[in-house]
Design an enzyme around this catalytic site. Sequence first.
Site, PDB file in Angstrom:
ATOM      1  N   HIS A 173      44.251  37.531  40.181  1.00 57.12           N
ATOM      2  CA  HIS A 173      43.466  37.788  41.655  1.00 57.12           C
ATOM      3  C   HIS A 173      44.486  38.883  42.284  1.00 57.12           C
ATOM      4  CE1 HIS A 173      41.736  36.964  45.526  1.00 57.12           C
ATOM      5  NE2 HIS A 173      40.595  36.464  44.873  1.00 57.12           N
TER       6      HIS A 173
ATOM      7  N   ASP B 276      36.790  32.197  39.971  1.00 57.38           N
ATOM      8  CA  ASP B 276      35.575  32.913  39.223  1.00 57.38           C
ATOM      9  C   ASP B 276      35.468  32.264  37.776  1.00 57.38           C
ATOM     10  OD1 ASP B 276      34.592  34.477  41.453  1.00 57.38           O
ATOM     11  OD2 ASP B 276      36.470  35.734  40.964  1.00 57.38           O
TER      12      ASP B 276
END
Length: 432
Positions: free
Chosen positions: A308, A366
Site C-alpha cells: 500500500h 483491495d
Amino acid sequence: MSEKKATITLQPGGRSWDFDVLSGTEGPDAIDIRKLYSEAGVFTYDPGFLSTASCHSAITYIDGNEGILRYRGYPIEQLAEKSTFIEVAWLLLYGELPTASQLEEFRNIITHHTMVNEALLRFFEGYHYDAHPMAMMVGVVGSLAGFYHDSLDIHDPRHRDICAHRLIAKTPTIAAACHKHNIGEPTMYPRNDLSYAANFMYMLKGTPCEEYEVDPLAERALDLLFILHADHEQNASTSTVRLAGSSGANPFACVSAGIASLWGPAHGGANEAVLKMLEEIEHAGNIDKYIARAKDKNDPFRLMGFGHRVYKNYDPRARIIREVCHKVLDQLADSNNPLFEAALRLEEVATNDEYFIERKLYPNVDFYSGIIYRALGIPDNMFTVMFAIARTVGWVAHWMEMVSDPEFRIGRPRQIYDGAPKRDYVPLEARS
C-alpha cells in the site's frame, strides 16, 4: 504563533527566513510556508503533494509505518468489531459517537431519504445499456443539485446537514439503479425495514417477480466493507472533493468530482485489478509460477492487492476483513471455484515468503474486498461503485469540515513553468 520555528536559507545570497512549525495531535510536524512566496519569492515543489499538508483535519488519522487507522480517534479495529456503518457515518460527520436517540433519529433520516425523485430515474434512459456504472454515477449524483436547490447554501449548517444526509441516503439507490440499467431489469425501490447494507443488496439483486432475502453474512460483510472504506484521510478523491468545494461549489457537484477521481484505476479500481490478476493466474496450481514472475524485475507482471502506498506495515483494514473474507468463501461461494482457490493459495504463499515479508508486501484491503464482492455475486464493474457508496460519507465529512473552517479559501496550487520564454508573434507567411 508557534514556539517551534524552521529557518529557510536561500543560496547564493544567504538570506534566511523563519517560519512557524505546526504540530497536530499526532503525526509529523508541518512547516507553515504560507508566506514563503510573499517574503522569499519562491515556491516549494512537491509533485503529488506527498510532503504537503493541505489542511487541518480532525477526521481521520493514519500512521502508515505502524499500520494505524483511526476515525475521530477511534481505532478502526474497535469500530469494525462493535459498530455499524450508520453509526460510523454519524461519527465521521459530527466527531463523536452518537447517543442511542441520536443514532435512532439519524438512522430514520437516512432510511427515509433513500428514495430518489422519479424524474431522476429517467436520466438512465440517456445512457447506453452497457455504460460503465461509474460514468452514470458521475452524471446522476451531480444532477442531484438540480433537484435539491432549496438547500444549497453552503454557509448554512442546516443546509449542509440536509445535503450530507441526502447524499449518504441516495447514493446506494443510484448505484443499484446503475446496475439495473446495465442488465435491463426494473429499478427496485428501497425498503425502509432493511439496514443500509441489506437495502442496497435488495435493490441490487432483487426483482419484482419474487421475494429476495439478504443473507445475514452478506449483510454483515458489506456493512464491514463500508466501514473500512468510509474514509482514508487526504487521498486523491477526498482531495478532489475538497479542491472542488474550495470554490464554493455545491456538495453534489463536489461528490460527483470525487467519484470521477475514484474511478481511476490507481485509486478505486484496485480491487477489480485483483480479480483480473486472479483470472490470469487461473488456478492454484499456477501460483508458484506467478510468484516467480512477480519477483523477476524484468517481468511486467505484478501482484495486485499487495502492499500500500501509505501503509508500510500490514494494512489494518486487511487484518479485519480477512476473517470475514474466509467466512464468505466458506459459506456463500462456490467451494470449487478455481479463482477463490487461487486467491487463498496466493495469500498463503505470499504471506510466508521472505521476499514479500522483507518488502512489506502484505495483502491489503483491495485484495480481500474484490474477492468478497465476487463471492457475493456483485459484478466486477460495480466494485468501484461499492467503494464510492462507502466513501461518500468521508467525502461529505471532509466537505463539511472544510466549509466550516475559518481558514476556508479557494485552492490554488502553483507550478514551475517550463514553457517557452517570451517571444513575438510571427505572421503566417513568414513561418518556415
